[in-house]
Scaffold this active site. Structure first.
Site, PDB file in Angstrom:
ATOM      1  N   GLU A  82      -6.466  -7.968  -1.777  1.00 38.90           N
ATOM      2  CA  GLU A  82      -6.624  -8.673  -0.051  1.00 38.90           C
ATOM      3  C   GLU A  82      -8.773  -8.050   0.042  1.00 38.90           C
ATOM      4  O   GLU A  82      -8.607  -6.958  -0.644  1.00 38.90           O
ATOM      5  CB  GLU A  82      -6.341  -7.383   0.731  1.00 38.90           C
ATOM      6  CG  GLU A  82      -4.299  -7.686   1.170  1.00 38.90           C
ATOM      7  CD  GLU A  82      -4.108  -6.351   1.488  1.00 38.90           C
ATOM      8  OE1 GLU A  82      -4.745  -5.822   2.410  1.00 38.90           O
ATOM      9  OE2 GLU A  82      -3.184  -6.115   1.541  1.00 38.90           O
ATOM     10  N   GLU A 116       0.805  -1.351  -0.131  1.00 40.27           N
ATOM     11  CA  GLU A 116      -0.052  -0.140   0.569  1.00 40.27           C
ATOM     12  C   GLU A 116       0.863   1.273  -0.110  1.00 40.27           C
ATOM     13  O   GLU A 116       0.719   2.054   1.099  1.00 40.27           O
ATOM     14  CB  GLU A 116      -0.475  -0.268   1.383  1.00 40.27           C
ATOM     15  CG  GLU A 116      -1.681  -0.790   1.503  1.00 40.27           C
ATOM     16  CD  GLU A 116      -3.216  -0.905   2.165  1.00 40.27           C
ATOM     17  OE1 GLU A 116      -3.571   0.038   3.304  1.00 40.27           O
ATOM     18  OE2 GLU A 116      -3.701  -1.505   1.070  1.00 40.27           O
TER      19      GLU A 116
END
Ligand code: GLA
Ligand code: ZN
Length: 684
Positions: A312, A150
């Site tokens: 995810e 991220e």
């Protein structure tokens, strides 16, 4: 030779075995088997474990785990572990620590805490990626790489400031060019030396209270946003290249955050450097399905239609909202198929086993604190795992075809929201979502494209809120329309160039000839105010009066036909919707933000005018998509509703892949039901 292809829709997710005693590892393998899990993302946050000090590297735990996973038929998505630097590094080299927009240097803590321009960070990240690649290059479990995690934090430190100046020199060459691009005669900002330039932080150009997203000089901030995205791309590429040095055919990616629309990173610029695109998505229970659908379509679009990874999602709860309800039964499965239906070739979770301590101990996981398979969440995961196993490689690499595209642009997004415009309620994503929704609700398939894409493969290109016109874009759009395309754009479009300088001569400036209008005034409405759009004459089912708000413009036609006018205010009777016939095509302009009903009817008319038909006729709660490969079409039917729905699948027998049954005619769908129908391409 290790195969780098996905053998099926990969199923698994983040796995952090380093948090648990080894005795549990074998039990995990048993549970993975039961759940049909075949991929585990390892080593995402293990930098401090792998490198306890500057000179020592130790990977024994990872060796053992990679071997164990392989022995159990589970592939590895190998993290490079650079998403959280070790505490010793921060202590010894404080330059790895970021500085916040309000000028404070952070202390060691949390994660995603490294400065992208820190020489220390870059040096050690490169070393780590290289060491991992060298060590595991021939490991049979290794399927792909997950760089950092991220990525994207913005840093305002001195290293970033210096690097910003270098980036600017490369972009502008001379200070004269830069001064011009930034309009520095405003508020006496002329720069005479590159060293005078500072980052547009809350301490410099930020408008209030340390906020650096609303600044006095949008041109500077726009460049800083670009620079930050580029800085991180450089960091990513440092690791990417370190891996490729040892494994030239490695599949390397990173997981994009922000549900696929993360503002700080220009995904289109990143996409060529991703071997496969990957996103994390964390909707809430009440998040509309079209929200996810749009983001999956965008993720597919950044690599020109190639399949992407759902890297995810939570199998159950999340832990970081004020209130974190459970995903309702059936929803995880349904939403997983939604991702696959829109181009995902993996379904992955955060996380496989629930942590026992720290921030994410109450975040959902496939294996709960109870530690066994007798939980609702585990059972739902296992059912999906079995289904994906049965589907095998059928769906992999199948593509979605669309005749409609939405033009999306990160620079435009940044610029339009940097402040100083008609309304702070004007949000780029909201506008894009609104146009998307009008098509989604009616079951039209949509692609996302960027300014460099080939527009000519589409009959209809929607470019909502196209505030910034990059060089060459106006003529590209002209050619597109001239040769028969339909373009739709909206209020507050065509205003500035790529450095956020207004193009003088009357809005929509460069788009004026194509749209055949002049916009004299831009009026903003408060959220509780509205105006109306009145059709001059019916356009198909679009007739009468509709409500509108947010922005209303005073438009003068210059060749365009007025299709609808405003119903009220001092510009009552002036154009609210125009159409300009241009060459063989049409350029449409909405001078306001119309209600959803208007949007649906209007876009339906445009589709019908080009013979674009919806994928099916059913309620909006039933989502339908089509993936194709090798002459075979997979029609996904997903009932998001809590009640029964109906759909007609045609009069021929169709094979339904999840149940193995054959279906035809009108079908009743159970609440949350999913079907994948296999048929020849073009069949209905
Ligand atoms: C992100 C991160 C994960 C985890 C999840 C929790 O997606 O990548 O490490 O923190 O959020 O929702
Ligand atoms: Zn920095």
């Amino acid at each position: 030779m290790i195969s780098r292809k996905f053998p099926k829709v990969m199923y698994g997710g983040d796995y952090n075995p380093e948090q648990f005693p080894k005795e549990i590892w074998d039990e995990d393998m048993r549970l993975f088997q039961l759940a049909g899990i075949d991929i585990a993302t390892l080593n995402v946050f293990s930098w401090s474990l792998n490198q306890p000090d500057e000179a020592t590297y130790r990977f024994e735990w990872l060796d053992e785990m990679m071997d164990k996973l392989h022995a159990n038929g589970v592939s590895v998505c190998l993290g490079t572990s650079t998403a959280a630097h070790p505490a010793w590094m921060a202590r010894k080299y404080p330059d790895v620590l970021t500085v916040t927009a309000d000028g404070k240097r952070r202390k060691y803590g949390r994660r995603h805490n490294s400065c992208p321009n820190s020489p220390t960070f870059r040096h050690y990240a490169k070393l780590m990626a290289g060491k991992l690649a060298e060590r595991y290059r021939d490991h049979p479990a290794l399927l792909l790489w997950h760089v950092n995690n991220e990525i994207g934090i913005r840093c305002y430190c001195e290293h970033c400031e210096k690097a910003f100046r270098v980036w600017l020199k490369r972009r502008y060459g001379t200070l004269e060019q830069l001064n011009q691009a930034w309009y520095t005669r405003f508020w006496g900002h002329t720069f005479y030396d590159w060293e005078e330039i500072v980052l547009p932080s809350g301490l410099s150009e930020g408008l209030s209270g340390g906020n650096a997203d609303q600044t006095a000089f949008q041109g500077i901030t726009l460049d800083f946003f670009r620079f930050n995205s580029d800085s991180w791309l450089e960091c990513y590429l440092i690791e990417y290249n370190a891996i490729k040095e040892f494994i030239p055919d490695a599949i390397v990616t990173t997981n994009f955050q922000g549900n696929g629309t993360y503002k700080p990173l220009d995904y289109f610029k990143w996409a060529p450097h991703l071997d496969i695109a990957a996103l994390d998505i964390y909707p809430e229970n009440h998040t509309p399905e079209s929200y996810m659908a749009m983001r999956y379509d965008l993720m597919r679009g950044i690599k020109d239609g190639a399949p992407f990874m759902l890297m995810e999602q939570s199998p159950g709860v999340i832990n970081w909202k004020p209130v974190n309800p459970q995903k309702r039964p059936g929803v995880m499965r349904l939403r997983s198929y939604q991702a696959v239906a829109r181009g995902a070739d993996s379904v992955m979770f955060f996380q496989l086993r629930r942590s026992l301590g720290a921030y994410e101990k109450f975040h959902g996981a496939v294996i709960d604190h109870a530690g066994h398979e007798h939980t609702r969440v585990f059972k739902e995961c296992a059912q999906l795992g079995q289904e994906l196993r049965q589907l095998g490689s059928k769906l992999n690499d199948s593509r979605i075809k669309s005749r409609i595209a939405i033009l999306f642009d990160w620079d435009n997004w940044w610029a339009v929201e940097l402040g100083g415009g008609p309304s702070t309620h004007l949000k780029y994503l909201d506008q894009v979502q609104k146009y998307y929704d009008a098509l989604y609700d009616q079951h039209y398939q949509v692609d996302f494209i960027h300014v460099g894409s080939d527009f000519t493969q589409y009959d209809l290109v929607l470019a909502p809120l196209l505030y910034m016109i990059k060089p060459g874009l106006a003529s590209k759009l002209e050619q597109y329309v001239e040769s028969g395309g339909i373009l739709v754009t909206t209020f507050f479009s065509g205003i500035v160039n790529e450095t956020d300088l207004v193009t003088p001569g009357g809005y929509p400036c460069e788009l004026r000839p194509l749209l055949g209008i002049w916009v004299e005034e831009i009026d903003a409405l408060f959220p509780d105010q509205s105006n109306s759009v009145v059709m001059e004459q019916p356009l198909g089912s679009l007739e009468g009066t509709y409500s509108c708000g947010l922005v209303c413009e005073v438009v003068h036609p210059e060749g365009a036909d007025t299709i609808a006018v405003f119903g009220g205010d001092y510009y009552a009777g002036s154009p609210a919707l125009t159409r300009h016939r241009y060459g063989k095509g049409e350029a449409w302009y909405a001078a306001t933000d119309p209600c959803n009903e208007f949007m649906r009817q209007w876009l339906k008319q445009l589709c019908e005018s080009r013979g674009i038909v919806p994928l099916c006729e059913t309620e909006p709660e039933v989502e339908v998509t089509i993936r194709e490969k090798e002459g075979v079409q997979f029609t996904f039917v997903m009932n998001h509703s809590d009640g029964y729905s109906f759909i007609s699948v045609g009069e021929d027998d169709r094979k339904e892949l999840l149940s193995g049954s054959t279906v035809r005619g009108s079908i009743q769908l159970e609440p949350k039901q999913v079907m994948i129908l296999e048929m020849p391409v073009g069949a209905r």
